[in-house]
Design an enzyme around this catalytic site. Structure first.
Site, mmCIF file in Angstrom:
data_model
loop_
_atom_site.group_PDB
_atom_site.id
_atom_site.type_symbol
_atom_site.label_atom_id
_atom_site.label_comp_id
_atom_site.label_asym_id
_atom_site.label_seq_id
_atom_site.Cartn_x
_atom_site.Cartn_y
_atom_site.Cartn_z
ATOM 1 N N HIS A 161 0.948 -1.270 -0.052
ATOM 2 C CA HIS A 161 -0.163 0.070 0.116
ATOM 3 C C HIS A 161 0.939 1.322 -0.042
ATOM 4 O O HIS A 161 0.139 2.348 0.257
ATOM 5 C CB HIS A 161 -0.909 -0.129 1.189
ATOM 6 C CG HIS A 161 -1.880 -1.197 1.212
ATOM 7 N ND1 HIS A 161 -2.348 -1.673 2.325
ATOM 8 C CD2 HIS A 161 -2.663 -1.644 0.033
ATOM 9 C CE1 HIS A 161 -3.278 -2.778 2.106
ATOM 10 N NE2 HIS A 161 -3.424 -2.776 0.611
ATOM 11 N N ILE A 215 -3.508 -12.046 16.696
ATOM 12 C CA ILE A 215 -4.632 -11.747 17.942
ATOM 13 C C ILE A 215 -6.033 -11.438 17.443
ATOM 14 O O ILE A 215 -6.199 -10.515 16.595
ATOM 15 C CB ILE A 215 -4.090 -10.757 18.953
ATOM 16 C CG1 ILE A 215 -2.805 -10.740 19.294
ATOM 17 C CG2 ILE A 215 -5.242 -10.502 20.248
ATOM 18 C CD1 ILE A 215 -2.207 -9.690 20.434
#
Length: 291
Positions: free
Chosen positions: A140, A266
């Protein structure tokens, strides 16, 4: 050669310590790989003090109702550009000072050892570059670079900061919180008088060299990453939920090639149902345990 730095956990979701059995499974996964393809996301940089968007409880979406600027809005609206650049100007000194954490350094060392074949990061923070990674694609772009939408001229973001300061010698604003991409929260009143420079060469619009939401990654870059993936024998995703299609497409390609995929993140990801291995741990806590 990994230096031990204390992680900044303000923007890291709560999680249990690494499970020894899972550490062993990831060790086996990495040891069996000869040409490892690694994809990283915002979750690898949260331990450097940079917030992400989607983490439960601590991400931008969980903490505020603010959303990142859209590509079309930036291109279309002078006031949107003024607001973006004012916020970015205030946030730049802090954002540009962030340093790589242990996870970035581990991946750099894997590259040096010939274990890591190619690294693709969805992050625009330059922390992999600061860590010394070279076999890398910034999917990006990078917020440390700025270019002109009209003529394509590039300058360093640090250089643009000097232009901002020259144009706004008396302008000051107090920030209200920091966002994931280097900007801060300001009120409309605060940004009203902020002056934005044009391209020095042609007078065109200056834009960070990053893919804003609503924009697309260039076909050349996508093809290049697919080529690197075709040379690889396994995939490790670190710190990404893979919610954005620009990165998710490479996971789909890896599945089609039947490459084993391990995920270190996570919270849930889009890949959980077809990954070979999923670990809910901090990147900076688990990756250094792999030799």
């Amino acid at each position: 050669s990994v230096s031990r730095t204390s992680p900044n956990l303000a923007f890291v979701p709560a999680c249990l310590p690494p499970d020894p059995v899972q550490v062993e499974e990831l060790q086996h996964f990495v040891s069996n790989s000869k040409r490892l393809f690694v994809m990283t996301g915002a979750g690898i940089s949260t331990e450097s003090g940079i917030p992400d968007y989607r983490s439960e409880g601590v991400g931008l979406y969980a903490r505020t109702d603010r959303r990142p600027i859209q590509h079309a809005e930036f291109v279309r609206s002078a006031s949107a550009r003024q607001r973006y650049w004012a916020r970015n100007f205030v946030g730049w000194p802090q954002f540009s000072s962030h340093q790589p954490n242990t996870a970035h350094l581990v991946l750099r060392d894997w590259e040096k050892l010939g274990k890591l074949h190619w690294l693709v990061t969805q992050n625009v923070d330059a922390l992999h570059t600061k860590a010394g990674s070279q076999r890398m694609t910034e999917l990006h772009g990078c917020i440390h670079r700025v270019f002109c939408l009209a003529c394509g001229d590039q300058i360093l973001r640090s250089e643009l900061q000097e232009h901002f300061e020259a144009l706004n010698p008396t302008w000051k604003a107090e920030a209200f919180g920091v966002a994931p991409d280097g900007d801060v929260f300001l009120t409309d009143e605060q940004v009203h008088d902020f002056q934005v420079p044009a391209c020095r060469k042609c007078g065109g619009i200056l834009k960070p060299d990053v893919t804003f939401f609503g924009d697309t990654v260039s076909r050349e870059k996508v093809n290049f990453v697919h080529e690197r993936l075709a040379e690889s024998d396994s995939v490790l995703v670190a710190g990404s939920s893979m919610q954005v299609y620009s990165g998710y497409r490479f996971a789909l390609a890896a599945r089609e090639k039947q490459l084993p995929i391990a995920i270190l993140n996570i919270g849930p990801t889009r890949l959980d149902h077809f990954a070979s291995l999923k670990l809910n741990s901090r990147c900076g806590e688990l990756l250094p345990l792999i030799v």
